[in-house]
Design an enzyme around this catalytic site. Structure first.
Site, short mmCIF file in Angstrom:
data_model
loop_
_atom_site.label_atom_id
_atom_site.label_comp_id
_atom_site.label_asym_id
_atom_site.label_seq_id
_atom_site.Cartn_x
_atom_site.Cartn_y
_atom_site.Cartn_z
N ASP A 53 12.12 29.19 42.13
CA ASP A 53 10.72 28.90 42.45
C ASP A 53 9.78 29.78 41.62
O ASP A 53 8.60 29.53 41.53
CB ASP A 53 10.44 29.25 43.93
CG ASP A 53 10.64 28.07 44.86
OD1 ASP A 53 10.29 26.94 44.48
OD2 ASP A 53 11.15 28.30 45.99
N LYS A 108 15.30 17.23 46.76
CA LYS A 108 15.78 18.26 45.82
C LYS A 108 17.30 18.19 45.69
O LYS A 108 17.84 18.22 44.58
CB LYS A 108 15.35 19.66 46.31
CG LYS A 108 13.86 19.92 46.11
CD LYS A 108 13.36 21.19 46.82
CE LYS A 108 11.85 21.30 46.66
NZ LYS A 108 11.26 22.42 47.43
N GLN A 136 13.22 26.87 51.44
CA GLN A 136 12.06 26.00 51.62
C GLN A 136 11.04 26.68 52.54
O GLN A 136 11.39 27.16 53.62
CB GLN A 136 12.52 24.65 52.22
CG GLN A 136 11.44 23.60 52.34
CD GLN A 136 10.95 23.06 51.01
OE1 GLN A 136 11.61 23.18 49.98
NE2 GLN A 136 9.78 22.46 51.01
N1 GUN Z 1 7.38 24.24 50.29
C1 GUN Z 1 6.54 23.36 49.69
N2 GUN Z 1 6.66 23.43 48.35
C2 GUN Z 1 7.59 24.36 48.10
C3 GUN Z 1 8.16 24.88 46.89
O1 GUN Z 1 7.81 24.51 45.78
N3 GUN Z 1 9.11 25.85 47.07
C4 GUN Z 1 9.51 26.29 48.28
N4 GUN Z 1 10.44 27.24 48.33
N5 GUN Z 1 8.98 25.84 49.41
C5 GUN Z 1 8.04 24.88 49.32
#
Ligand code: GUN
Length: 300
Positions: free
Chosen positions: A121, A54, A98
């Protein structure tokens, strides 16, 4: 029939290119550089890989990337204080913590602490509500990526029968909202649905998001249907050697691709779209924070 393979990796690359152009324009015309802050708590190796991807892709499209790596035992109050600080920073337009977080931290408190205007998100109830009624804002990344692939392949979705398999808050429900906004006739199927194969046989579009390896079978599919496979399941692959695994979706790819008109592979389908859509959401929130209409090709 052999299905067309919907190449999510190539589409995501093109999308990142368009995002980079929008970012350059925001800088040149408005002096705004969108910024994304990512918080990771602890040292889960899979989460580390996601967060590094990311952060790298954020920088590659010309946005500011801020990464916060917190210790496994960081007090919950410290994470909440960091979110509060980021909520108030003008150079941060998107915040992502995350998940999963260690057990002593309450995930709901984290989500509720995020300023919804920076919740890229799209986890907050306010943003989920905006998606449902079609107001501008971030859109959940996996459903947004799936929608972009469907629109690219099919054009107008109006009047098509869409079956979403799975009713999760993160994928199934927002996916159904987005398909409905595009005037598809939407059915949400789930574990209690009676005669799922018969329901799927009516579908021009199937979105499989249940997390059950290769559940959707060839004889469930209407010939020519478009199949979007959201599942990423790690299954044992003894043919590759002892202790080896491989990734499969929720769709029996080999069988279904003989009947469907088009299908997303796993890996290389919806997966690569997710981070690209996170970046798209950050451009959207940066625009909205500055009274600018977000680019229509980056949102639903
Ligand atoms: N953990 C796995 N996928 C995601 C996601 O799309 N967003 C977040 N914040 N955590 C994750």
């Amino acid at each position: 029939m052999t299905a067309k393979i919907i190449d999510g990796k190539a589409f995501a690359e093109g999308l990142r290119g368009r995002i980079a152009e929008h970012v350059a324009q925001l800088k040149a015309e408005h002096g705004i550089t969108p910024g994304l802050a990512v918080i990771i708590v602890g040292h889960d190796p899979a989460s580390q890989v996601y967060v590094n991807n990311k952060a790298r892709q954020t920088s590659e499209v010309g946005m500011n990337s801020f990464k916060y790596e917190l210790a496994e035992d960081v007090p919950e109050a410290e994470v909440l204080a960091l979110i509060n600080e980021l909520n108030n920073r003008e150079d941060v337009h998107g915040i992502l913590c995350q998940l999963p977080v260690p057990k002593h931290i309450d995930e709901t408190k984290i989500i509720n602490a995020l300023n919804p205007a920076k919740d890229v998100d799209c986890f907050s109830p306010e943003n989920v509500g905006k998606v449902a009624i079609g107001l501008p804002g971030p859109v959940p990344c996996t459903p947004l990526g799936s929608l972009m692939l469907l629109r690219d392949h099919l054009g107008d979705l109006s009047g098509l029968n869409a079956v979403v398999i799975g009713r999760s808050n993160l994928v199934g429900k927002p996916m159904a909202s987005l398909l409905l906004r595009d005037s598809a006739t939407v059915t949400i199927a789930h574990s209690r649905t009676k005669d799922l194969p018969a329901v799927c046989a009516q579908a021009d579009i199937i979105v499989a998001a249940v997390g059950r390896p290769e559940m959707v079978k060839q004889d469930w599919i209407k010939p020519g249907a478009t199949v979007i496979d959201v599942g990423i399941n790690r299954i044992k692959a003894p043919e590759r050697g002892e202790g080896k695994f491989r990734l499969v979706g929720d769709v029996d790819y080999k069988g279904v691709s003989e009947v469907a008109g088009a299908i997303t592979p796993v890996p290389g389908g919806v997966g690569p779209m997710t981070i690209a859509c996170l970046l798209a959401n950050t451009v959207t929130t940066a625009c909205l924070a500055n009274g600018i209409t977000p680019p229509s090709d980056l949102t639903a």
